[in-house]
Design an enzyme around this catalytic site. Sequence first.
Site, PDB file in Angstrom:
ATOM      1  N   GLU A 297      81.646  80.362  13.297  1.00 17.94           N
ATOM      2  CA  GLU A 297      81.137  80.022  14.638  1.00 17.94           C
ATOM      3  C   GLU A 297      80.948  78.522  14.842  1.00 17.94           C
ATOM      4  OE1 GLU A 297      78.585  83.992  15.668  1.00 17.94           O
ATOM      5  OE2 GLU A 297      77.610  82.566  14.357  1.00 17.94           O
TER       6      GLU A 297
HETATM    7  C1  TNX Z   1      76.860  86.283  13.646  1.00 14.40           C
HETATM    8  S1  TNX Z   1      78.217  86.919  11.153  1.00 14.40           S
HETATM    9  C2  TNX Z   1      76.615  85.270  12.729  1.00 14.40           C
HETATM   10  C3  TNX Z   1      75.221  84.935  12.386  1.00 14.40           C
HETATM   11  C4  TNX Z   1      74.239  85.760  13.156  1.00 14.40           C
HETATM   12  C5  TNX Z   1      74.735  87.180  13.217  1.00 14.40           C
HETATM   13  C6  TNX Z   1      73.768  88.129  13.839  1.00 14.40           C
HETATM   14  C7  TNX Z   1      78.331  85.411  11.107  1.00 14.40           C
HETATM   15  C8  TNX Z   1      79.240  84.858  10.146  1.00 14.40           C
HETATM   16  N1  TNX Z   1      77.595  84.676  11.985  1.00 14.40           N
HETATM   17  O1  TNX Z   1      74.998  83.550  12.596  1.00 14.40           O
HETATM   18  O2  TNX Z   1      72.999  85.688  12.514  1.00 14.40           O
HETATM   19  O3  TNX Z   1      75.922  87.213  13.947  1.00 14.40           O
HETATM   20  O4  TNX Z   1      74.211  89.452  13.684  1.00 14.40           O
END
Ligand code: TNX
Length: 484
Positions: A297
Amino acid sequence: MSHPLNPISVLIPRPLSLHPGEGQFTFSPLTQIYYADESIAAEAAYLAEWLGCSLPPQPASGEILLGAILLTLTESPVLGSEGYELSITPDQIRLRAHQPAGIFWAIQTLRQLATAEPGTIHWPACQIQDLPRYPWRGMMLDVARHFFPVATVKSVIDRLALYKLNRLHLHLTDDQGWRLMIHSWPRLAEIGGLAAVGGDPGGYYTQADYAEIVAYAQARHIMIIPEVDLPGHTNAALSAYAELNRDGQAAAPYTGTRVGFSSLCTDREHTYRFLTDVLGEIAAITPGPYLHIGGDEAAATPRPDYLRFIPRLQHIVTSLDKQMIGWEEISRATLKPGAVAQAWRSSLVTRSARQGAHVILSPARKIYLDMKYNPLSPLGLAWAGFVEVRQSYNWNPAYAVRNLPEDTILGVEAPLWTETVRSLADLDWLVFPRLIGMAEIGWTPQSLRLWSDYRARLAAHAPRLVQQSINFYRSPQVPWVLPS
Ligand code: TNX
């Protein structure tokens, strides 16, 4: 624990092969444990402590030891690094493995098989041969959104060991908190460790705390995988050191739950000195071969910058003699051999696999432990949907990602993100029982897994969860055997 004598009705993960025998072995405090090799003396001591033996374990000599428990290592490699054989007869219990980890998992099987009335422990006679399907069977704990003290992490490690899980991935940094002291950049923890989601108390681990966690896990044959999430999810670091920001201004602390808004400045050499220092200190206190660099992300990092950043990170990690793990997004970059990509919501990892990387499977709709079970769940998130116990059990890792060659799959890992998790009781409620199902997914061959059979065994685990004060979700899909 009392349960029907058919041992297959309780074991999770279900073993590869199990043949019931006649009668039972009865434990007394005078039962003697012998170990045939110095390298499994620690496992013998662990077993003796769990049983409350009054005699310390002894090195084995040649004679036949009636009434004893015998731990041995075999030269033959067929049991691999984690497999074991367990033989229980009315006269003797034998645990055999090629490596100490196999003995340790055999002991976990013994723990599950024990039937106790006050004062006595019995084991039903049986022969078990057992090996895991995958070498990577893990859980991830996010200690950044909420901080959990060392004691809580140790409780989690004990829970993993019970179900033969062998990896604990610690998500040590995120926008809300930096949770490990880095001596060359002390404000990361001192300033960046202060916040947590919702204004809850922050905190951080000293390097001595971290070493204590690593040692506790190692004694249970569990590897710690440290993650520093980069180049996004870095607001805590950006609040501690202005110079890491693109505009040179320190970021404000963050206690919300949005994602994708922070980024290190990736085009200044100073940032790479920071990364070399941080990863160098962590590598030095991490005996396992992996460093997880996040990579997810990174919406605030321009794509071309991200594509240059990941290979530079891999170079730093490999210079430290470690292998780089990253979330699936790293698959967009050029990877050198030895990288590991962790799938969570798409089939991006096939691009990593084509570059020779291995893959860890953490599909959100199956094993994100932070997903709500149903709309009424008081804890958890729902962006990947509701994940009931059956849905989290009923899937085959081999088909979890389209077009992913099975031989690239290292195994499975269930993440617990902790935006809504503030205590061990909260944690347990989201983790149990879904993690137990994941343990079986990672261990037991697909052909031996059936929901109807699994759910009956899971139901029989209720009294032991209660006895260990594990606050589990009483799913209506499971016919729990609960004490009245
Ligand atoms: C996505 S899964 C994220 C996290 C959040 C999560 C909550 C991932 C690699 N990144 O930063 O905490 O969703 O479900």
